[in-house]
Write a protein that holds these residues in place. Sequence first.
Motif, mmCIF file in Angstrom:
data_model
loop_
_atom_site.group_PDB
_atom_site.id
_atom_site.type_symbol
_atom_site.label_atom_id
_atom_site.label_comp_id
_atom_site.label_asym_id
_atom_site.label_seq_id
_atom_site.Cartn_x
_atom_site.Cartn_y
_atom_site.Cartn_z
ATOM 1 N N GLU A 66 0.834 -1.211 0.000
ATOM 2 C CA GLU A 66 0.000 0.000 0.000
ATOM 3 C C GLU A 66 0.867 1.258 0.000
ATOM 4 N N ALA A 67 1.927 1.260 0.809
ATOM 5 C CA ALA A 67 2.817 2.430 0.873
ATOM 6 C C ALA A 67 3.497 2.667 -0.474
ATOM 7 N N LEU A 68 3.949 1.597 -1.108
ATOM 8 C CA LEU A 68 4.630 1.736 -2.393
ATOM 9 C C LEU A 68 3.649 2.112 -3.503
ATOM 10 N N ASP A 69 2.447 1.525 -3.475
ATOM 11 C CA ASP A 69 1.431 1.885 -4.468
ATOM 12 C C ASP A 69 1.075 3.366 -4.358
ATOM 13 N N ASP A 70 0.887 3.836 -3.124
ATOM 14 C CA ASP A 70 0.510 5.232 -2.909
ATOM 15 C C ASP A 70 1.639 6.179 -3.333
ATOM 16 N N THR A 71 2.860 5.795 -3.043
ATOM 17 C CA THR A 71 4.022 6.612 -3.413
ATOM 18 C C THR A 71 4.147 6.680 -4.933
ATOM 19 N N THR A 72 3.965 5.552 -5.596
ATOM 20 C CA THR A 72 4.017 5.517 -7.055
ATOM 21 C C THR A 72 2.890 6.355 -7.653
ATOM 22 N N ALA A 73 1.694 6.252 -7.087
ATOM 23 C CA ALA A 73 0.556 7.043 -7.574
ATOM 24 C C ALA A 73 0.814 8.538 -7.423
ATOM 25 N N ALA A 74 1.609 8.909 -6.415
ATOM 26 C CA ALA A 74 1.960 10.319 -6.201
ATOM 27 C C ALA A 74 3.079 10.772 -7.136
ATOM 28 N N GLY A 75 3.604 9.837 -7.940
ATOM 29 C CA GLY A 75 4.653 10.185 -8.899
ATOM 30 C C GLY A 75 6.038 10.301 -8.288
ATOM 31 N N LEU A 76 6.239 9.666 -7.124
ATOM 32 C CA LEU A 76 7.524 9.766 -6.432
ATOM 33 C C LEU A 76 8.306 8.458 -6.518
ATOM 34 N N PRO A 77 9.576 8.526 -6.891
ATOM 35 C CA PRO A 77 10.409 7.332 -6.836
ATOM 36 C C PRO A 77 10.655 6.927 -5.379
ATOM 37 N N VAL A 78 10.747 5.624 -5.165
ATOM 38 C CA VAL A 78 11.017 5.050 -3.851
ATOM 39 C C VAL A 78 12.516 4.820 -3.697
ATOM 40 N N VAL A 79 13.057 5.272 -2.567
ATOM 41 C CA VAL A 79 14.453 5.005 -2.206
ATOM 42 C C VAL A 79 14.402 4.018 -1.038
ATOM 43 N N PRO A 80 14.721 2.733 -1.289
ATOM 44 C CA PRO A 80 14.552 1.705 -0.261
ATOM 45 C C PRO A 80 15.756 1.562 0.684
ATOM 46 N N VAL A 81 15.844 2.457 1.662
ATOM 47 C CA VAL A 81 16.885 2.348 2.690
ATOM 48 C C VAL A 81 16.502 1.269 3.700
ATOM 49 N N CYS A 82 15.208 1.153 4.002
ATOM 50 C CA CYS A 82 14.694 0.162 4.952
ATOM 51 C C CYS A 82 14.947 -1.251 4.421
ATOM 52 N N PRO A 83 15.561 -2.121 5.231
ATOM 53 C CA PRO A 83 15.806 -3.497 4.781
ATOM 54 C C PRO A 83 14.529 -4.243 4.387
ATOM 55 N N TYR A 84 13.436 -4.010 5.106
ATOM 56 C CA TYR A 84 12.198 -4.721 4.771
ATOM 57 C C TYR A 84 11.662 -4.273 3.416
ATOM 58 N N ILE A 85 11.627 -2.974 3.174
ATOM 59 C CA ILE A 85 11.144 -2.464 1.892
ATOM 60 C C ILE A 85 12.058 -2.937 0.766
ATOM 61 N N LYS A 86 13.354 -2.924 1.009
ATOM 62 C CA LYS A 86 14.310 -3.404 -0.002
ATOM 63 C C LYS A 86 14.049 -4.883 -0.328
ATOM 64 N N LYS A 87 13.828 -5.692 0.714
ATOM 65 C CA LYS A 87 13.559 -7.124 0.528
ATOM 66 C C LYS A 87 12.228 -7.325 -0.200
ATOM 67 N N TRP A 88 11.213 -6.548 0.186
ATOM 68 C CA TRP A 88 9.900 -6.677 -0.445
ATOM 69 C C TRP A 88 10.005 -6.384 -1.941
ATOM 70 N N LEU A 89 10.711 -5.338 -2.294
ATOM 71 C CA LEU A 89 10.886 -4.998 -3.705
ATOM 72 C C LEU A 89 11.634 -6.094 -4.449
ATOM 73 N N ALA A 90 12.640 -6.689 -3.812
ATOM 74 C CA ALA A 90 13.388 -7.775 -4.452
ATOM 75 C C ALA A 90 12.491 -8.997 -4.682
ATOM 76 N N GLU A 91 11.564 -9.233 -3.766
ATOM 77 C CA GLU A 91 10.649 -10.374 -3.887
ATOM 78 C C GLU A 91 9.495 -10.095 -4.856
ATOM 79 N N HIS A 92 9.301 -8.844 -5.218
ATOM 80 C CA HIS A 92 8.222 -8.448 -6.131
ATOM 81 C C HIS A 92 8.796 -7.595 -7.275
ATOM 82 N N PRO A 93 9.703 -8.186 -8.081
ATOM 83 C CA PRO A 93 10.388 -7.398 -9.111
ATOM 84 C C PRO A 93 9.450 -6.827 -10.176
ATOM 85 N N ASP A 94 8.265 -7.403 -10.336
ATOM 86 C CA ASP A 94 7.331 -6.907 -11.341
ATOM 87 C C ASP A 94 6.382 -5.845 -10.792
ATOM 88 N N HIS A 95 6.499 -5.546 -9.509
ATOM 89 C CA HIS A 95 5.625 -4.525 -8.935
ATOM 90 C C HIS A 95 5.973 -3.183 -9.575
#
Length: 116
Positions: A66-95
């Motif tokens: 939800e956080a990443l979807d909302d950030t993308t909808a706002a037109g903002l790139p995500v900078v994944p400093v958080c290990p959990y967010i970084k891991k989530w993105l790696a596990e969902h490469p097509d997101h």
Amino acid sequence: MAETSTITVRNNPDRHRYELLDGGTVIGTAHWMPFEGPEGPQRIFYHTTVDEAYGGQGLGSALAREALDDTTAAGLPVVPVCPYIKKWLAEHPDHPTDRAPVQPEHLAAVPRQERQ
């Protein structure tokens, strides 16, 4: 075990965090901070937590999505400093998340006590 029917996610921009709620109780957070990069505004995610009592239910993943979807909808790139967010993105490469690589200036912007 919590009933997931009352679980929601909201952005709390005044506190720079997405909140995972069970009814009106905050049970998890994904903290972010705005960052003005050379390519324009970005959102640094630097700390994500879910209350232990709610573990193992996929709620951290729901919060991240939800956080990443909302950030993308706002037109903002995500900078994944958080290990959990970084891991989530790696596990969902097509997101469909616009991702910016973590740079030293991103790390310097996050208060030291907030870095995971």
